[in-house]
Design a protein around this motif. Structure first.
Motif, PDB file in Angstrom:
ATOM      1  N   PHE A 112      -7.119  -8.019   3.841  1.00  0.00           N
ATOM      2  CA  PHE A 112      -7.558  -7.374   5.125  1.00  0.00           C
ATOM      3  C   PHE A 112      -8.479  -8.332   5.689  1.00  0.00           C
ATOM      4  CE2 PHE A 112     -10.391  -4.916   6.814  1.00  0.00           C
ATOM      5  CZ  PHE A 112      -9.404  -3.350   7.986  1.00  0.00           C
TER       6      PHE A 112
ATOM      7  N   SER B  65      -3.468   4.129   3.861  1.00  0.00           N
ATOM      8  CA  SER B  65      -5.122   3.644   3.476  1.00  0.00           C
ATOM      9  C   SER B  65      -4.440   5.701   3.065  1.00  0.00           C
ATOM     10  CB  SER B  65      -5.760   3.174   3.322  1.00  0.00           C
ATOM     11  OG  SER B  65      -4.728   1.504   2.318  1.00  0.00           O
ATOM     12  N   LEU B  66      -5.120   5.742   4.039  1.00  0.00           N
ATOM     13  CA  LEU B  66      -5.569   7.145   4.821  1.00  0.00           C
ATOM     14  C   LEU B  66      -4.010   8.876   4.299  1.00  0.00           C
ATOM     15  CD1 LEU B  66      -7.256   9.183   6.302  1.00  0.00           C
ATOM     16  CD2 LEU B  66      -5.937   8.727   8.170  1.00  0.00           C
TER      17      LEU B  66
ATOM     18  N   ILE C 243      -2.304  -4.282  10.376  1.00  0.00           N
ATOM     19  CA  ILE C 243      -3.974  -4.006   9.749  1.00  0.00           C
ATOM     20  C   ILE C 243      -4.028  -2.129   9.850  1.00  0.00           C
ATOM     21  CG2 ILE C 243      -6.274  -4.188  10.116  1.00  0.00           C
ATOM     22  CD1 ILE C 243      -6.307  -6.966  10.009  1.00  0.00           C
ATOM     23  N   LEU C 244      -3.768  -1.988  10.587  1.00  0.00           N
ATOM     24  CA  LEU C 244      -3.956  -0.396  11.091  1.00  0.00           C
ATOM     25  C   LEU C 244      -2.474   0.206  10.745  1.00  0.00           C
ATOM     26  CD1 LEU C 244      -3.592  -0.620  15.245  1.00  0.00           C
ATOM     27  CD2 LEU C 244      -5.256   0.129  13.517  1.00  0.00           C
TER      28      LEU C 244
ATOM     29  N   LEU D  50      -4.329   0.759   6.895  1.00  0.00           N
ATOM     30  CA  LEU D  50      -5.575   1.494   7.353  1.00  0.00           C
ATOM     31  C   LEU D  50      -4.434   3.130   7.101  1.00  0.00           C
ATOM     32  CD1 LEU D  50      -7.957  -0.133   9.741  1.00  0.00           C
ATOM     33  CD2 LEU D  50      -7.674   0.590   7.329  1.00  0.00           C
TER      34      LEU D  50
ATOM     35  N   GLU E 274       0.896  -1.626   0.364  1.00  0.00           N
ATOM     36  CA  GLU E 274       0.048  -0.322   0.265  1.00  0.00           C
ATOM     37  C   GLU E 274       1.019   1.183   0.565  1.00  0.00           C
ATOM     38  OE1 GLU E 274      -3.085   2.324   0.270  1.00  0.00           O
ATOM     39  OE2 GLU E 274      -3.184   0.088  -0.377  1.00  0.00           O
TER      40      GLU E 274
END
Length: 204
Positions: free
Chosen positions: A105, A140-141, A133-134, A137, A62
């Motif tokens: 995910f 991604s943000l 996972i955090l 995220l 990502e």
């Protein structure tokens, strides 16, 4: 954005990349050398360590998608050549299959994070899965926020510097977590690791 980076930036980048690679090789060497002693002192097995490394591919890909693709072409040719031969095919596959990230995910969440997980409870793997996972995220943000900025800013020198900073933040954080997983130790990333421990009800 300039077509060629100043020599001092190239030197700094090359030094950082060389340092990260050297640390990874050194940590792998220490793990192999001290495997028997570590096994006696800790109940974290080789399966736990290997299983904890794999989920970090998700935030890494990502981060490469959001930031690496924009700045890596301006890096020294040798670094770009290594990237093209190793990670670039995987990143291209990841980018061309956007649903893949969400599928992975939810699989990770279902197998390791849920309270009624079908996988036997392994705290070390669960900690690293939730942390990855955090990180995914957060990446991604950050990527969505950066893309929302005016294109004039993103294509300017300041936009390049911001993108470069975010890229190295992502890479250094994941590298740190990766090394800690190899060592069989819990990573201590400010805020993120604390949030993970709270989420799993302080079972560590």
């Amino acid at each position: 954005m300039a077509n060629q980076l100043p020599i001092w930036i190239i030197v700094i980048i090359s030094t950082l990349v060389s340092g990260i690679i050297s640390i990874l090789i050194y940590q792998l060497y220490l793990y192999i050398l001290q495997n028997k002693n570590n096994t006696k002192k800790s109940n974290i097995t080789l399966v736990d360590r290997l299983g904890s490394i794999l989920p970090y591919w998700l935030p890494l890909l990502e981060g490469l998608q959001n930031f690496g693709q924009q700045i890596l072409p301006d890096y020294p040719f040798s670094l770009m050549s290594i990237y093209k031969k190793t990670l670039m095919p995987i990143v291209i596959f990841y980018v061309t299959h956007p649903a893949l990230a969400f599928i992975i995910f939810f699989i990770l969440y279902y197998l390791f994070v849920r309270a009624k997980s079908p996988i036997p409870d392994r705290p070390f793997i669960r900690f690293n899965v939730l942390q990855s996972i955090l990180l995914f995220l957060i990446n991604s943000l950050l990527g969505a926020t950066f893309r929302a900025l005016p294109i004039e800013f993103r294509m300017s020198l300041y936009g390049f510097m911001l993108c470069n900073t975010l890229f190295w933040f992502v890479l250094s954080t994941i590298t740190y977590a990766f090394i800690k997983s190899i060592q069989g130790k819990y990573a201590q990333i400010p805020v993120i690791s604390q949030a993970v421990k709270i989420q799993i009800n302080n079972r560590l």
